[in-house]
Motif scaffolding. Structure first.
Motif, PDB file in Angstrom:
ATOM      1  N   LEU A  26      25.471  80.099 -40.004  1.00  0.00           N
ATOM      2  CA  LEU A  26      25.514  81.266 -39.123  1.00  0.00           C
ATOM      3  C   LEU A  26      24.199  81.390 -38.364  1.00  0.00           C
ATOM      4  CD1 LEU A  26      27.288  84.273 -40.862  1.00  0.00           C
ATOM      5  CD2 LEU A  26      27.732  83.325 -38.602  1.00  0.00           C
ATOM      6  N   MET A  27      23.078  81.235 -39.097  1.00  0.00           N
ATOM      7  CA  MET A  27      21.765  81.294 -38.454  1.00  0.00           C
ATOM      8  C   MET A  27      21.661  80.223 -37.367  1.00  0.00           C
ATOM      9  SD  MET A  27      18.781  79.442 -38.394  1.00  0.00           S
ATOM     10  CE  MET A  27      18.465  78.529 -39.897  1.00  0.00           C
ATOM     11  N   LEU A  28      22.117  79.014 -37.687  1.00  0.00           N
ATOM     12  CA  LEU A  28      22.018  77.916 -36.720  1.00  0.00           C
ATOM     13  C   LEU A  28      22.859  78.184 -35.474  1.00  0.00           C
ATOM     14  CD1 LEU A  28      22.098  74.864 -39.159  1.00  0.00           C
ATOM     15  CD2 LEU A  28      20.168  75.625 -37.784  1.00  0.00           C
ATOM     16  N   CYS A  29      24.061  78.731 -35.694  1.00  0.00           N
ATOM     17  CA  CYS A  29      24.939  79.014 -34.554  1.00  0.00           C
ATOM     18  C   CYS A  29      24.365  80.127 -33.689  1.00  0.00           C
ATOM     19  CB  CYS A  29      26.330  79.421 -35.039  1.00  0.00           C
ATOM     20  SG  CYS A  29      27.316  78.037 -35.601  1.00  0.00           S
ATOM     21  N   VAL A  30      23.813  81.167 -34.332  1.00  0.00           N
ATOM     22  CA  VAL A  30      23.302  82.310 -33.572  1.00  0.00           C
ATOM     23  C   VAL A  30      22.031  81.926 -32.808  1.00  0.00           C
ATOM     24  CG1 VAL A  30      22.313  84.619 -33.777  1.00  0.00           C
ATOM     25  CG2 VAL A  30      24.384  84.030 -35.042  1.00  0.00           C
ATOM     26  N   THR A  31      21.106  81.216 -33.461  1.00  0.00           N
ATOM     27  CA  THR A  31      19.886  80.807 -32.756  1.00  0.00           C
ATOM     28  C   THR A  31      20.198  79.688 -31.765  1.00  0.00           C
ATOM     29  OG1 THR A  31      19.366  79.312 -34.581  1.00  0.00           O
ATOM     30  CG2 THR A  31      18.243  81.444 -34.569  1.00  0.00           C
ATOM     31  N   MET A 139      13.042  76.819 -39.872  1.00  0.00           N
ATOM     32  CA  MET A 139      12.824  78.147 -40.451  1.00  0.00           C
ATOM     33  C   MET A 139      11.355  78.375 -40.809  1.00  0.00           C
ATOM     34  SD  MET A 139      16.177  78.295 -42.932  1.00  0.00           S
ATOM     35  CE  MET A 139      15.601  76.966 -43.983  1.00  0.00           C
ATOM     36  N   PHE A 140      10.448  77.848 -39.995  1.00  0.00           N
ATOM     37  CA  PHE A 140       9.001  77.950 -40.200  1.00  0.00           C
ATOM     38  C   PHE A 140       8.564  77.333 -41.528  1.00  0.00           C
ATOM     39  CE2 PHE A 140       9.577  81.139 -36.913  1.00  0.00           C
ATOM     40  CZ  PHE A 140       8.480  80.880 -36.095  1.00  0.00           C
ATOM     41  N   ALA A 141       9.333  76.372 -42.032  1.00  0.00           N
ATOM     42  CA  ALA A 141       8.990  75.760 -43.317  1.00  0.00           C
ATOM     43  C   ALA A 141       8.626  74.285 -43.143  1.00  0.00           C
ATOM     44  CB  ALA A 141      10.148  75.915 -44.295  1.00  0.00           C
ATOM     45  N   GLY A 142       8.368  73.850 -41.901  1.00  0.00           N
ATOM     46  CA  GLY A 142       7.935  72.476 -41.674  1.00  0.00           C
ATOM     47  C   GLY A 142       8.987  71.449 -42.029  1.00  0.00           C
ATOM     48  N   LEU A 143       8.514  70.272 -42.393  1.00  0.00           N
ATOM     49  CA  LEU A 143       9.433  69.168 -42.679  1.00  0.00           C
ATOM     50  C   LEU A 143      10.423  69.491 -43.805  1.00  0.00           C
ATOM     51  CD1 LEU A 143      10.276  66.314 -41.895  1.00  0.00           C
ATOM     52  CD2 LEU A 143       8.585  65.438 -43.501  1.00  0.00           C
ATOM     53  N   PRO A 144       9.955  70.112 -44.931  1.00  0.00           N
ATOM     54  CA  PRO A 144      10.941  70.449 -45.969  1.00  0.00           C
ATOM     55  C   PRO A 144      12.068  71.336 -45.441  1.00  0.00           C
ATOM     56  CG  PRO A 144       8.715  70.728 -46.813  1.00  0.00           C
ATOM     57  CD  PRO A 144       8.578  70.445 -45.346  1.00  0.00           C
TER      58      PRO A 144
END
Lengths: 381, 74
Positions: A26-31, A139-144
Motif C-alpha cells: 500500500l505504501m509503495l502504491c501510494v508513494t 523507507m529511510f533505512a538505506g540498503l537494508p
C-alpha cells in the motif's frame, strides 16, 4: 476431494502472502503515484534553467573550461562529475566539499556550454519528491530497507500467482467480469477484487518484479565494480587518486572510437564507489529509443589520457537497465504515465478490497457454525 | 475489444462447472495484450507508444465497463 484441498491450500497461500506484504505494498502504491509524475512535478516546483538564445551553431567551449569555471566558483572543492544535456547546450557540474561526497551533500552548477557562464546553482537540499522517493525506495533505512522492500516484492509475486490460481474456483459459475451487485457488499467486493486483480495481473507482476530487481541495483553495481576495477587498477597499485586530465580530449577520443554512441556524463577520478581512482568514466548511451536505455561506461586512463577500456556490461546489469523503465513507466510519454497511474489506483483498490474481504470473512466465520465455516473454506471464500 | 458476455447479469446456474480454459480465456487474452503494450513502447516511439497506451488501457476499460454494467442492472 483432493482438488478442494489443493484449492484451500492455495487460498491460504494467497491470504498469508497478501497479509505479509499488504502494508508495504500500500505504501509503495501510494508513494509511487506521485513518483510516476516526478518529472512533471519537478518542473512545476522548480524553475527550469534554459540556455539563453544564441545564433544557431554557436560553438561550444571545451568541457575543461566548465570544470575550471566550477572550480573558480567553489575554490578548493572537488569536481565529481559532469552531465551533458542532450537537448540543450547546458552542462551540469557536481561539486563536493569532500573528496568522497556525503549522500546529497554536493552543489550542482548549471553552465552554458558555449560561454561557461554559471546559469544556476543548486545547493544541497531535499525536496518533497526526494522524500517521497526515499520512502518508496528504502523507507529511510538505506540498503537494508531497500532489500527488505525487494523481499516484499517477491512475497507480492507469490500472492499474485496464488491469486490467479484461486481465481478459477471463484469464477467457475460466473462469466468474466460479473459483479453481483444485488448481493451482499462482501460478494460485490469479492467480484470487484477478482475482476480488477485478474485484469491488472500482467502489469502488477511486471512492475512488482522490476521493482524488486531495482532494489538489487546497489549490490549488482558493487559486484561488477569488484570484478572489474581491481584488474584495471593493478598497474596503478598504491598511487593516489589521479588528477583530472583533459576531459574534452577524453570525450573526443571516445566519440572518435564509438561514433554511434552519445556521451551523457563523465565521472572524474575518485575514490568513491561510483568511479575509479585512476580513470575518467565516460558514460555513453545508444541513439535508438531502446539502446538509449543501455548505458555503457568507457574508462579512459587518467594518467595517459589515451587508453580506453570499454568493459562489457554483464547480463545482470543489462537486465537492471531494462527493468528501470518498466518499473517507472516513463518510456512512452505522458499518456503512458497516466495509464500507469490508473493501473496503480486499480492495484490500490485490489489491495484494500483484499483487506476488507479478509476482515469480513474473519468476522463472519467467528459467528458461523463450524460445519458452515468448513464448507466456506472448501470453496475458497 | 471487449469480450462477448451473456446479457444476463445473474450467473448461469446450469453451467455449474466451467473448465479452467473457460475461466482463463479472457484473462489470458487481456494479459497478452498488456504484455504487448508493455513491450511496444520500449522498442520505439510514435506509433508504438500509441499502441502501447491503447493496450495498457484495456484493464481500465474493462473495469469501467463491467462496473458500469453492474450499476445499470439495479
Amino acid at each position: 476431494m483432493v482438488q478442494a484441498r489443493t484449492i484451500r491450500l492455495w487460498s491460504r497461500v494467497h491470504t498469508w502472502t497478501s497479509l505479509v506484504c499488504m502494508l508495504f505494498l500500500l505504501m509503495l502504491c501510494v508513494t509511487g503515484l506521485p513518483l510516476v509524475f516526478h518529472d512533471e512535478i519537478d518542473d512545476l516546483l522548480e524553475d527550469e534553467i534554459e540556455a539563453p538564445a544564441m545564433p544557431e551553431g554557436t560553438p561550444r567551449l571545451s568541457l575543461d573550461r566548465m570544470i575550471a569555471a566550477a572550480q573558480a566558483r567553489f575554490p578548493g572543492q572537488y569536481v565529481l562529475l559532469l552531465n551533458l544535456k542532450q537537448t540543450e547546450p547546458l552542462v551540469t557540474v557536481a561539486v563536493s566539499p569532500t573528496a568522497v561526497p556525503a549522500p546529497g551533500n554536493f552543489h550542482r552548477l548549471t553552465l552554458d556550454a558555449r560561454t561557461a557562464d554559471v546559469l544556476g546553482e543548486e545547493a544541497p537540499h531535499q525536496g518533497v519528491m526526494d522524500i517521497v522517493l526515499r520512502i518508496h525506495k528504502d523507507m529511510f533505512a538505506g540498503l537494508p530497507g531497500e532489500l527488505f522492500l525487494g523481499a516484499m516484492g517477491l512475497v507480492f509475486a507469490v500472492s499474485i500467482i496464488s491469486g490467479v490460481v484461486v481465481y478459477w474456483p471463484f469464477m467457475r459459475r460466473l462469466d468474466f467480469g460479473t459483479i453481483r451487485r444485488r448481493s451482499s457488499p462482501r460478494v460485490k467486493w469479492l467480484d470487484s477484487h477478482n475482476l480488477l486483480g485478474i485484469a491488472t495481473v500482467t502489469w502488477t507482476m511486471v512492475v512488482g518484479l522490476t521493482g524488486m530487481i531495482n532494489t538489487l541495483a546497489t549490490p549488482l553495481f558493487d559486484l561488477w565494480r569488484a570484478q572489474l576495477i581491481p584488474v584495471l587498477l593493478a598497474p596503478h597499485l598504491g598511487k593516489p587518486v589521479a588528477p583530472i586530465p583533459s576531459v574534452q580530449a577524453a570525450v573526443e577520443l571516445v566519440r572518435a572510437r564509438f561514433p554511434d554512441r552519445l556521451v551523457t556524463s563523465v565521472t572524474m577520478p575518485t575514490a568513491a564507489r561510483f568511479g575509479s581512482p585512476q580513470h575518467l568514466v565516460v558514460w555513453t548511451k545508444g541513439a535508438t529509443p531502446f539502446t538509449a536505455r543501455m548505458l555503457q561506461p568507457m574508462l579512459v586512463d587518467a594518467n595517459d589520457g589515451k587508453t580506453i577500456v570499454a568493459p562489457e556490461v554483464p547480463w545482470y546489469l543489462t537486465t537492471l537497465q531494462v527493468s528501470r523503465p518498466l518499473h517507472f513507466g516513463d518510456y512512452g510519454g505522458l499518456p503512458l504515465k497516466i495509464v500507469w497511474a490508473l493501473l496503480d489506483v486499480m492495484t490500490i483498490i485490489v489491495l484494500v478490497s483484499g483487506i476488507y474481504l479478509w476482515a469480513a470473512r474473519r468476522r463472519s466465520s467467528v459467528r458461523r457454525k463450524p460445519l458452515d465455516a468448513g464448507r466456506t473454506a472448501a470453496i475458497g471464500v | 475489444m471487449l469480450p462477448s458476455v451473456s446479457k444476463a447479469n445473474v450467473p448461469n446456474r446450469a453451467r455449474n462447472h466451467r473448465s479452467a480454459w473457460d475461466a482463463f480465456r479472457v484473462p489470458l487474452l487481456v494479459g497478452l495484450v498488456c504484455a504487448a503494450g508493455l513491450g511496444l513502447a520500449l522498442v520505439g516511439d510514435g506509433i508504438w507508444d500509441g499502441l502501447s497506451w491503447l493496450a495498457l488501457s484495456l484493464p481500465v476499460a474493462l473495469a469501467v465497463f463491467y462496473w458500469h454494467r453492474a450499476g445499470r442492472s439495479h
